[in-house]
Design an enzyme around this catalytic site. Sequence first.
Site, PDB file in Angstrom:
ATOM      1  N   LYS A  53    -109.342-130.446  30.438  1.00 13.08           N
ATOM      2  CA  LYS A  53    -110.435-130.573  31.414  1.00 13.08           C
ATOM      3  C   LYS A  53    -111.153-131.919  31.301  1.00 13.08           C
ATOM      4  CE  LYS A  53    -111.074-125.566  31.857  1.00 13.08           C
ATOM      5  NZ  LYS A  53    -112.017-124.440  32.024  1.00 13.08           N
ATOM      6  N   SER A  68    -117.826-119.961  21.819  1.00  9.41           N
ATOM      7  CA  SER A  68    -116.924-118.986  21.213  1.00  9.41           C
ATOM      8  C   SER A  68    -116.251-119.486  19.937  1.00  9.41           C
ATOM      9  CB  SER A  68    -115.869-118.577  22.237  1.00  9.41           C
ATOM     10  OG  SER A  68    -115.167-119.715  22.706  1.00  9.41           O
ATOM     11  N   TYR A  91    -123.176-115.264  21.049  1.00 10.16           N
ATOM     12  CA  TYR A  91    -122.478-113.979  20.987  1.00 10.16           C
ATOM     13  C   TYR A  91    -123.056-113.095  19.883  1.00 10.16           C
ATOM     14  CZ  TYR A  91    -119.365-116.484  24.058  1.00 10.16           C
ATOM     15  OH  TYR A  91    -118.879-117.215  25.107  1.00 10.16           O
ATOM     16  N   ARG A 105    -111.605-118.705  26.363  1.00  5.17           N
ATOM     17  CA  ARG A 105    -110.513-118.725  27.345  1.00  5.17           C
ATOM     18  C   ARG A 105    -109.585-117.534  27.124  1.00  5.17           C
ATOM     19  NH1 ARG A 105    -109.638-125.317  27.247  1.00  5.17           N
ATOM     20  NH2 ARG A 105    -111.719-125.784  28.090  1.00  5.17           N
ATOM     21  N   GLU A 145    -126.002-137.718  32.675  1.00  8.10           N
ATOM     22  CA  GLU A 145    -125.665-136.438  33.313  1.00  8.10           C
ATOM     23  C   GLU A 145    -126.928-135.589  33.498  1.00  8.10           C
ATOM     24  OE1 GLU A 145    -123.171-135.044  34.696  1.00  8.10           O
ATOM     25  OE2 GLU A 145    -121.348-136.063  34.040  1.00  8.10           O
ATOM     26  N   LYS A 202    -121.776-130.921  29.292  1.00  7.03           N
ATOM     27  CA  LYS A 202    -120.713-130.031  28.816  1.00  7.03           C
ATOM     28  C   LYS A 202    -119.507-130.866  28.432  1.00  7.03           C
ATOM     29  CE  LYS A 202    -117.811-126.146  30.138  1.00  7.03           C
ATOM     30  NZ  LYS A 202    -117.621-125.048  31.078  1.00  7.03           N
ATOM     31  N   LYS A 235    -123.570-128.117  25.619  1.00  4.79           N
ATOM     32  CA  LYS A 235    -122.485-127.227  25.224  1.00  4.79           C
ATOM     33  C   LYS A 235    -121.272-128.020  24.779  1.00  4.79           C
ATOM     34  CE  LYS A 235    -119.519-123.873  27.387  1.00  4.79           C
ATOM     35  NZ  LYS A 235    -119.051-123.407  28.650  1.00  4.79           N
TER      36      LYS A 235
HETATM   37  C1  PBG Z   1    -116.075-121.977  32.270  1.00  2.00           C
HETATM   38  C2  PBG Z   1    -116.775-121.800  30.980  1.00  2.00           C
HETATM   39  C3  PBG Z   1    -116.258-122.043  29.698  1.00  2.00           C
HETATM   40  C4  PBG Z   1    -117.225-121.602  28.799  1.00  2.00           C
HETATM   41  C5  PBG Z   1    -118.310-121.099  29.542  1.00  2.00           C
HETATM   42  N1  PBG Z   1    -118.012-121.260  30.911  1.00  2.00           N
HETATM   43  C6  PBG Z   1    -114.949-122.569  29.236  1.00  2.00           C
HETATM   44  C7  PBG Z   1    -114.395-123.810  29.738  1.00  2.00           C
HETATM   45  O1  PBG Z   1    -115.085-124.655  30.297  1.00  2.00           O
HETATM   46  O2  PBG Z   1    -113.187-123.972  29.567  1.00  2.00           O
HETATM   47  C8  PBG Z   1    -117.069-121.617  27.310  1.00  2.00           C
HETATM   48  C9  PBG Z   1    -117.906-120.691  26.537  1.00  2.00           C
HETATM   49  C10 PBG Z   1    -117.475-120.451  25.146  1.00  2.00           C
HETATM   50  O3  PBG Z   1    -116.524-121.057  24.625  1.00  2.00           O
HETATM   51  O4  PBG Z   1    -118.128-119.613  24.522  1.00  2.00           O
HETATM   52  N2  PBG Z   1    -116.408-123.045  33.052  1.00  2.00           N
END
Ligand code: PBG
Length: 329
Positions: free
Chosen positions: A224, A281, A319, A211, A240, A201, A255
């Site tokens: 992050k 998203s 989505y 968010r 990982e 990720k 992701k």
């Molecule tokens: C939270 C999480 C996130 C997403 C899924 N779980 C956001 C982040 O890590 O800030 C993102 C999913 C998306 O953008 O569709 N840990």
Amino acid sequence: MITGNYPNLRLRRNRKQDWARRLVQENTLSPNDFILPVFLIDGSNKKEPIKSMPDVYRYSINRLSQIVDKALNSKIPMVALFPKTKTTQKNVNGDEALSNKNLVCKAIVEIKKRYKNQIGIMCDVALDPYTSHGHDGLIKNNEIINDETIEVLIKQSLLQAEMGCDVLAPSDMMDGRIGKIRKALDGNNHKNVQILSYAAKYASSFYGPFRDAVGSKGSLKGDKKTYQMDFRNSDEAIREIALDIKEGADMVMVKPGMPYLDIIKSIKDKFKIPVFAYQVSGEYSLLSNAIQKKIISRDAIFESLIAFKRAGANAIVSYYADRLDKIIK
Ligand code: PBG
């Protein structure tokens, strides 16, 4: 590898008609390839639009069946639950994550009661929907503290499993959490609960609309980057993934999706394990906005989804999954 040459060889021959093209198709999409994310909100009778995500809504528990019915009817195997926690219920330690009355727990109970085991339920393991600072873990002296966070994630995992969650999806990127969560599940009568690790990720700008959807956007302090991966790296993704597999992950996730197809491909080539892609998203909103403005045609959705299959993904979190009948023709 190539035998023959033009004009004996004409690759266009296999493309001459629709039937001929269908005959040599290498990749296809079916509803089995999808996981549908569902956003939750408290209150009742709510189906609330999300400003930054066209055609995506937050559902109150009593309206949840609207969207889960859709997933079930189109034979999508699993939904993924994401809560928009009330600001007043957030705090520095994200305590709401451990309440058996939180939105995710209520939704699990509701879905299991109504649908039994006809559809799978996946839940994020991470604290960001519950913390006032929007981070996935606990903070001490400006640092996201790894081992202390894992202790909370174990409790969150056990709670969600207790409620009936089928697939736990740690999305927090703490080191060592998969092994610890697996051990805790096995020690507490949950040996059949699966773990889908968000193993690779990346710290990405493509999570912006999500968010907003879970209400952590305004509150997120800093970024992050000390726990999510640097998008300049790919060898690190292999490490990982290898670690998480060793620790007991049943499936792994890459992701975001489309900008990371190279990662999906190399992981699938290297480890023969189910690999999932998350069309996040930001990817969704970019595409949807361009389609709405008629800059590109709706066919771009199908093309973007097939790309994941071509790269080797077994399933896609998207989505668009609630509108597959219009997308897969
Ligand atoms: C939270 C999480 C996130 C997403 C899924 N779980 C956001 C982040 O890590 O800030 C993102 C999913 C998306 O953008 O569709 N840990």
